[in-house]
Write a protein that holds these residues in place. Structure first.
Motif, PDB file in Angstrom:
ATOM      1  N   ASN A  36       0.830  -1.212   0.000  1.00  0.00           N
ATOM      2  CA  ASN A  36       0.000   0.000   0.000  1.00  0.00           C
ATOM      3  C   ASN A  36       0.859   1.255   0.000  1.00  0.00           C
ATOM      4  OD1 ASN A  36      -2.380  -1.455  -0.050  1.00  0.00           O
ATOM      5  ND2 ASN A  36      -2.636  -1.416   2.161  1.00  0.00           N
ATOM      6  N   SER A  37       1.946   1.236   0.743  1.00  0.00           N
ATOM      7  CA  SER A  37       2.860   2.372   0.783  1.00  0.00           C
ATOM      8  C   SER A  37       3.511   2.608  -0.582  1.00  0.00           C
ATOM      9  CB  SER A  37       3.929   2.129   1.850  1.00  0.00           C
ATOM     10  OG  SER A  37       4.868   3.162   1.856  1.00  0.00           O
ATOM     11  N   VAL A  38       3.973   1.540  -1.206  1.00  0.00           N
ATOM     12  CA  VAL A  38       4.601   1.662  -2.523  1.00  0.00           C
ATOM     13  C   VAL A  38       3.565   2.108  -3.558  1.00  0.00           C
ATOM     14  CG1 VAL A  38       5.761   0.381  -4.373  1.00  0.00           C
ATOM     15  CG2 VAL A  38       6.434   0.010  -1.999  1.00  0.00           C
ATOM     16  N   THR A  39       2.353   1.593  -3.467  1.00  0.00           N
ATOM     17  CA  THR A  39       1.292   1.993  -4.392  1.00  0.00           C
ATOM     18  C   THR A  39       0.999   3.481  -4.258  1.00  0.00           C
ATOM     19  OG1 THR A  39       0.325  -0.222  -4.341  1.00  0.00           O
ATOM     20  CG2 THR A  39      -1.115   1.578  -5.058  1.00  0.00           C
ATOM     21  N   GLU A  40       0.957   3.979  -3.038  1.00  0.00           N
ATOM     22  CA  GLU A  40       0.753   5.417  -2.804  1.00  0.00           C
ATOM     23  C   GLU A  40       1.883   6.223  -3.428  1.00  0.00           C
ATOM     24  OE1 GLU A  40      -0.065   7.219   1.019  1.00  0.00           O
ATOM     25  OE2 GLU A  40      -1.284   5.473   1.553  1.00  0.00           O
ATOM     26  N   GLU A  41       3.105   5.750  -3.237  1.00  0.00           N
ATOM     27  CA  GLU A  41       4.274   6.436  -3.800  1.00  0.00           C
ATOM     28  C   GLU A  41       4.170   6.496  -5.327  1.00  0.00           C
ATOM     29  OE1 GLU A  41       9.126   5.900  -3.928  1.00  0.00           O
ATOM     30  OE2 GLU A  41       7.961   4.693  -2.532  1.00  0.00           O
ATOM     31  N   VAL A  42       3.797   5.381  -5.947  1.00  0.00           N
ATOM     32  CA  VAL A  42       3.645   5.339  -7.406  1.00  0.00           C
ATOM     33  C   VAL A  42       2.557   6.324  -7.847  1.00  0.00           C
ATOM     34  CG1 VAL A  42       2.858   3.895  -9.327  1.00  0.00           C
ATOM     35  CG2 VAL A  42       4.537   3.002  -7.716  1.00  0.00           C
ATOM     36  N   ASN A  43       1.436   6.305  -7.156  1.00  0.00           N
ATOM     37  CA  ASN A  43       0.340   7.210  -7.512  1.00  0.00           C
ATOM     38  C   ASN A  43       0.735   8.673  -7.347  1.00  0.00           C
ATOM     39  OD1 ASN A  43      -1.325   5.076  -8.192  1.00  0.00           O
ATOM     40  ND2 ASN A  43      -2.281   4.982  -6.178  1.00  0.00           N
ATOM     41  N   ASP A  44       1.477   8.980  -6.306  1.00  0.00           N
ATOM     42  CA  ASP A  44       1.961  10.352  -6.094  1.00  0.00           C
ATOM     43  C   ASP A  44       2.890  10.782  -7.238  1.00  0.00           C
ATOM     44  OD1 ASP A  44       0.525  10.481  -3.734  1.00  0.00           O
ATOM     45  OD2 ASP A  44       2.276  10.217  -2.424  1.00  0.00           O
ATOM     46  N   MET A  45       3.781   9.886  -7.634  1.00  0.00           N
ATOM     47  CA  MET A  45       4.701  10.195  -8.729  1.00  0.00           C
ATOM     48  C   MET A  45       3.946  10.379 -10.044  1.00  0.00           C
ATOM     49  SD  MET A  45       8.234   8.128  -8.198  1.00  0.00           S
ATOM     50  CE  MET A  45       7.825   6.748  -7.151  1.00  0.00           C
ATOM     51  N   LYS A  46       2.932   9.542 -10.270  1.00  0.00           N
ATOM     52  CA  LYS A  46       2.136   9.654 -11.488  1.00  0.00           C
ATOM     53  C   LYS A  46       1.483  11.046 -11.552  1.00  0.00           C
ATOM     54  CE  LYS A  46      -0.297   6.024 -12.950  1.00  0.00           C
ATOM     55  NZ  LYS A  46      -1.189   4.836 -12.889  1.00  0.00           N
ATOM     56  N   GLU A  47       0.956  11.479 -10.431  1.00  0.00           N
ATOM     57  CA  GLU A  47       0.307  12.777 -10.373  1.00  0.00           C
ATOM     58  C   GLU A  47       1.328  13.912 -10.535  1.00  0.00           C
ATOM     59  OE1 GLU A  47      -2.066  15.335  -7.047  1.00  0.00           O
ATOM     60  OE2 GLU A  47      -2.685  13.231  -7.292  1.00  0.00           O
ATOM     61  N   LYS A  48       2.433  13.789  -9.832  1.00  0.00           N
ATOM     62  CA  LYS A  48       3.463  14.833  -9.853  1.00  0.00           C
ATOM     63  C   LYS A  48       4.057  15.020 -11.253  1.00  0.00           C
ATOM     64  CE  LYS A  48       7.884  16.028  -7.696  1.00  0.00           C
ATOM     65  NZ  LYS A  48       8.891  15.623  -6.699  1.00  0.00           N
ATOM     66  N   TYR A  49       4.287  13.914 -11.952  1.00  0.00           N
ATOM     67  CA  TYR A  49       4.953  13.980 -13.258  1.00  0.00           C
ATOM     68  C   TYR A  49       3.987  13.874 -14.431  1.00  0.00           C
ATOM     69  CZ  TYR A  49       9.066  13.301 -10.353  1.00  0.00           C
ATOM     70  OH  TYR A  49      10.041  13.415  -9.380  1.00  0.00           O
TER      71      TYR A  49
END
Length: 52
Positions: A36-49
């Motif tokens: 769940n933590s890694v999934t959140e990180e991926v989603n944050d990066m997707k949004e940021k970039y």
């Protein structure tokens, strides 16, 4: 290799890993927290970039 790509690979590996038949409930519970933590990180990066 980008940070996003590494996180995406880790996410997919964890998704596969938590499905193994010989894992204890405790192991799966802890591993899902990491997933769940890694999934959140991926989603944050997707949004940021702006990745789709």
């Amino acid at each position: 290799m980008s940070e996003y790509k590494i996180a995406q690979i880790l996410k997919h590996a964890l998704q596969y890993y938590v499905e193994r038949p010989d894992a204890s409930e405790k192991d799966i519970e802890e591993e899902k927290k990491v997933l769940n933590s890694v999934t959140e990180e991926v989603n944050d990066m997707k949004e940021k970039y702006g990745i789709e």
